[in-house]
Design a protein around this motif. Sequence first.
Motif, PDB file in Angstrom:
ATOM      1  N   ARG A  24     -78.904 -13.101  -9.201  1.00 50.59           N
ATOM      2  CA  ARG A  24     -77.592 -12.958  -9.815  1.00 50.59           C
ATOM      3  C   ARG A  24     -77.075 -14.314 -10.257  1.00 50.59           C
ATOM      4  NH1 ARG A  24     -74.139 -12.657  -5.865  1.00 50.59           N
ATOM      5  NH2 ARG A  24     -72.236 -13.775  -6.391  1.00 50.59           N
ATOM      6  N   ALA A  25     -76.354 -14.342 -11.393  1.00 50.88           N
ATOM      7  CA  ALA A  25     -75.708 -15.560 -11.868  1.00 50.88           C
ATOM      8  C   ALA A  25     -74.311 -15.202 -12.351  1.00 50.88           C
ATOM      9  CB  ALA A  25     -76.509 -16.207 -12.992  1.00 50.88           C
ATOM     10  N   ASN A  26     -73.313 -16.022 -11.969  1.00 57.20           N
ATOM     11  CA  ASN A  26     -71.917 -15.810 -12.328  1.00 57.20           C
ATOM     12  C   ASN A  26     -71.335 -17.039 -12.994  1.00 57.20           C
ATOM     13  OD1 ASN A  26     -72.232 -13.703 -10.074  1.00 57.20           O
ATOM     14  ND2 ASN A  26     -70.155 -13.291 -10.819  1.00 57.20           N
ATOM     15  N   ASP A  27     -70.515 -16.794 -14.000  1.00 60.82           N
ATOM     16  CA  ASP A  27     -69.731 -17.855 -14.628  1.00 60.82           C
ATOM     17  C   ASP A  27     -68.517 -18.136 -13.743  1.00 60.82           C
ATOM     18  OD1 ASP A  27     -68.212 -19.521 -16.195  1.00 60.82           O
ATOM     19  OD2 ASP A  27     -68.082 -18.157 -17.905  1.00 60.82           O
ATOM     20  N   PRO A  28     -68.341 -19.368 -13.240  1.00 59.19           N
ATOM     21  CA  PRO A  28     -67.186 -19.634 -12.370  1.00 59.19           C
ATOM     22  C   PRO A  28     -65.852 -19.598 -13.111  1.00 59.19           C
ATOM     23  CG  PRO A  28     -68.364 -21.667 -12.823  1.00 59.19           C
ATOM     24  CD  PRO A  28     -69.204 -20.555 -13.385  1.00 59.19           C
ATOM     25  N   HIS A  29     -65.884 -19.666 -14.446  1.00 59.25           N
ATOM     26  CA  HIS A  29     -64.647 -19.747 -15.225  1.00 59.25           C
ATOM     27  C   HIS A  29     -64.162 -18.405 -15.749  1.00 59.25           C
ATOM     28  CE1 HIS A  29     -65.012 -24.099 -15.181  1.00 59.25           C
ATOM     29  NE2 HIS A  29     -66.254 -23.980 -15.591  1.00 59.25           N
ATOM     30  N   SER A  30     -65.017 -17.379 -15.789  1.00 62.76           N
ATOM     31  CA  SER A  30     -64.634 -16.106 -16.386  1.00 62.76           C
ATOM     32  C   SER A  30     -65.434 -14.983 -15.734  1.00 62.76           C
ATOM     33  CB  SER A  30     -64.898 -16.132 -17.895  1.00 62.76           C
ATOM     34  OG  SER A  30     -66.294 -16.136 -18.161  1.00 62.76           O
ATOM     35  N   LEU A 168     -75.812 -20.491 -19.784  1.00 62.30           N
ATOM     36  CA  LEU A 168     -75.612 -20.296 -18.351  1.00 62.30           C
ATOM     37  C   LEU A 168     -75.526 -21.618 -17.588  1.00 62.30           C
ATOM     38  CD1 LEU A 168     -78.045 -17.305 -17.674  1.00 62.30           C
ATOM     39  CD2 LEU A 168     -75.752 -17.296 -18.669  1.00 62.30           C
ATOM     40  N   GLY A 169     -75.524 -22.737 -18.263  1.00 53.32           N
ATOM     41  CA  GLY A 169     -75.390 -24.022 -17.595  1.00 53.32           C
ATOM     42  C   GLY A 169     -74.077 -24.104 -16.840  1.00 53.32           C
ATOM     43  N   GLY A 170     -74.128 -24.547 -15.581  1.00 55.34           N
ATOM     44  CA  GLY A 170     -72.937 -24.628 -14.750  1.00 55.34           C
ATOM     45  C   GLY A 170     -72.601 -23.352 -14.018  1.00 55.34           C
ATOM     46  N   VAL A 193     -69.969 -16.501  -3.874  1.00 59.53           N
ATOM     47  CA  VAL A 193     -69.977 -17.953  -3.819  1.00 59.53           C
ATOM     48  C   VAL A 193     -68.578 -18.426  -4.217  1.00 59.53           C
ATOM     49  CG1 VAL A 193     -70.951 -20.081  -4.763  1.00 59.53           C
ATOM     50  CG2 VAL A 193     -72.429 -18.092  -4.374  1.00 59.53           C
ATOM     51  N   PHE A 194     -67.948 -19.208  -3.363  1.00 58.98           N
ATOM     52  CA  PHE A 194     -66.601 -19.712  -3.620  1.00 58.98           C
ATOM     53  C   PHE A 194     -66.698 -21.158  -4.103  1.00 58.98           C
ATOM     54  CE2 PHE A 194     -66.400 -16.456  -0.395  1.00 58.98           C
ATOM     55  CZ  PHE A 194     -65.358 -15.649  -0.830  1.00 58.98           C
ATOM     56  N   THR A 195     -65.949 -21.470  -5.163  1.00 56.76           N
ATOM     57  CA  THR A 195     -66.023 -22.792  -5.770  1.00 56.76           C
ATOM     58  C   THR A 195     -64.654 -23.455  -5.792  1.00 56.76           C
ATOM     59  OG1 THR A 195     -65.679 -21.884  -7.994  1.00 56.76           O
ATOM     60  CG2 THR A 195     -67.957 -22.113  -7.234  1.00 56.76           C
ATOM     61  N   ASP A 196     -64.669 -24.795  -5.772  1.00 56.07           N
ATOM     62  CA  ASP A 196     -63.435 -25.566  -5.914  1.00 56.07           C
ATOM     63  C   ASP A 196     -62.833 -25.319  -7.292  1.00 56.07           C
ATOM     64  OD1 ASP A 196     -63.378 -26.918  -3.394  1.00 56.07           O
ATOM     65  OD2 ASP A 196     -65.008 -28.204  -4.094  1.00 56.07           O
ATOM     66  N   THR A 197     -61.510 -25.270  -7.351  1.00 57.39           N
ATOM     67  CA  THR A 197     -60.843 -25.012  -8.624  1.00 57.39           C
ATOM     68  C   THR A 197     -60.948 -26.188  -9.579  1.00 57.39           C
ATOM     69  OG1 THR A 197     -58.757 -25.762  -7.660  1.00 57.39           O
ATOM     70  CG2 THR A 197     -59.216 -23.390  -7.601  1.00 57.39           C
ATOM     71  N   GLY A 198     -61.216 -27.391  -9.048  1.00 54.88           N
ATOM     72  CA  GLY A 198     -61.295 -28.556  -9.919  1.00 54.88           C
ATOM     73  C   GLY A 198     -62.606 -28.644 -10.677  1.00 54.88           C
ATOM     74  N   ASP A 199     -63.677 -28.923  -9.952  1.00 60.98           N
ATOM     75  CA  ASP A 199     -64.968 -29.124 -10.615  1.00 60.98           C
ATOM     76  C   ASP A 199     -65.918 -27.938 -10.453  1.00 60.98           C
ATOM     77  OD1 ASP A 199     -65.619 -29.291  -7.958  1.00 60.98           O
ATOM     78  OD2 ASP A 199     -66.338 -31.357  -8.027  1.00 60.98           O
ATOM     79  N   GLU A 200     -65.427 -26.833  -9.867  1.00 60.01           N
ATOM     80  CA  GLU A 200     -66.227 -25.614  -9.692  1.00 60.01           C
ATOM     81  C   GLU A 200     -67.467 -25.838  -8.832  1.00 60.01           C
ATOM     82  OE1 GLU A 200     -64.884 -22.984 -10.388  1.00 60.01           O
ATOM     83  OE2 GLU A 200     -63.468 -23.395 -11.990  1.00 60.01           O
ATOM     84  N   THR A 201     -67.411 -26.780  -7.917  1.00 60.83           N
ATOM     85  CA  THR A 201     -68.516 -27.020  -6.988  1.00 60.83           C
ATOM     86  C   THR A 201     -68.456 -26.005  -5.853  1.00 60.83           C
ATOM     87  OG1 THR A 201     -68.504 -29.379  -7.472  1.00 60.83           O
ATOM     88  CG2 THR A 201     -69.580 -28.688  -5.426  1.00 60.83           C
ATOM     89  N   PRO A 202     -69.563 -25.337  -5.517  1.00 62.54           N
ATOM     90  CA  PRO A 202     -69.543 -24.391  -4.393  1.00 62.54           C
ATOM     91  C   PRO A 202     -69.206 -25.085  -3.080  1.00 62.54           C
ATOM     92  CG  PRO A 202     -71.494 -24.060  -5.750  1.00 62.54           C
ATOM     93  CD  PRO A 202     -70.864 -25.337  -6.206  1.00 62.54           C
ATOM     94  N   PHE A 203     -68.324 -24.460  -2.294  1.00 61.91           N
ATOM     95  CA  PHE A 203     -67.986 -24.999  -0.983  1.00 61.91           C
ATOM     96  C   PHE A 203     -68.131 -23.959   0.127  1.00 61.91           C
ATOM     97  CE2 PHE A 203     -63.989 -23.085  -2.275  1.00 61.91           C
ATOM     98  CZ  PHE A 203     -63.456 -22.572  -1.099  1.00 61.91           C
TER      99      PHE A 203
END
Length: 337
Positions: A24-30, A168-170, A193-203
Amino acid sequence: MTAIAQNTPRLRPGGDHVESWFIRANDPHSPRAVWIKATVLTSRDGTALAQAWCSVFDGRRTKAWCLDIPLDTARFEANTLGQDIEAGPLAITLTTRGGDTAGALSDDTSSISWDFAFTRAEVGGAPLSLLPGDRLLGMRFPSNKLVTPFPVASVAGHLEWDGERWDLGGWHGMQGHNWGSEHSPEYAWGHCVFTDTGDETPFAVLEAASGRTRVGGRVSPLVSMLVIRRGEQEYRFDRVLDLWRQEPHLDFPHWTLRMRGRDGSAVLRMSAAPEQMVCLAYRNPARATSYCLNSKTAAVSAHVTPINGNAFELRSAHGGALEFLLPQPVPAVSPIV
């Protein structure tokens, strides 16, 4: 257990067996996501086939494809470096650090092609199993096993859906593997997968399941498991038979799970809009077909109260994978693929 060991094929010809590898792959922005799966299905009556699956979601539209392939023309091979899987037009390569997939599927109304790779993320990316210990993976209980060789992965590549190209980059993703003599009679499964709102890094990452299994010819009560990784900490709620500390509520399209255990307590809530889901017909080797109501853009929230430490919340508006497996389809999710 390493990612290579978790992904090793369990197929034994001549018996009832269903086995899948999925990415699976997800866009963190949309609310965009893609889900790829290769399946092996055999039964004692001589059925032997492979299936290539793809589902895609963009917050407005959903689409799914499935292609049956004779098993003798497919390839599911393990080697010292990993696994090579080919099911018709679908190819997956899995190694100790990640993998890649490419393929194309179409029907009378729509088409999709993809080519992307994924690599294990530093945070939360070590192989994960919801079951308490590797020993249960070799036992008859439960009737269907699930492991997650790559719970958090970084994605790079592209897909093209009816002429629309997605970079799909990022994106972030995961890879899982399940197998058994049949699909579970009923389940809800979730991953996020939960990501930071700033740089979308998984935490952080969580995976959970509430399902029934067959024991001595009877169907069990719902049995639940939940694992949450946040930074360097892992919180496990995996005492499978500790039913008095589990409160699962499956009310499609909503799932609520309350868990208590040695690491504290947690409440998980997941939900998806039926019009943004796909309905997938999952064949069983020796039983009736089940129906997977599948979202990869579900809303997720989790409240965790550790035994030691401060309580915390995890939230994602559209990053969750949520599946319900039921004996009958739900009219609100159509068509059936």
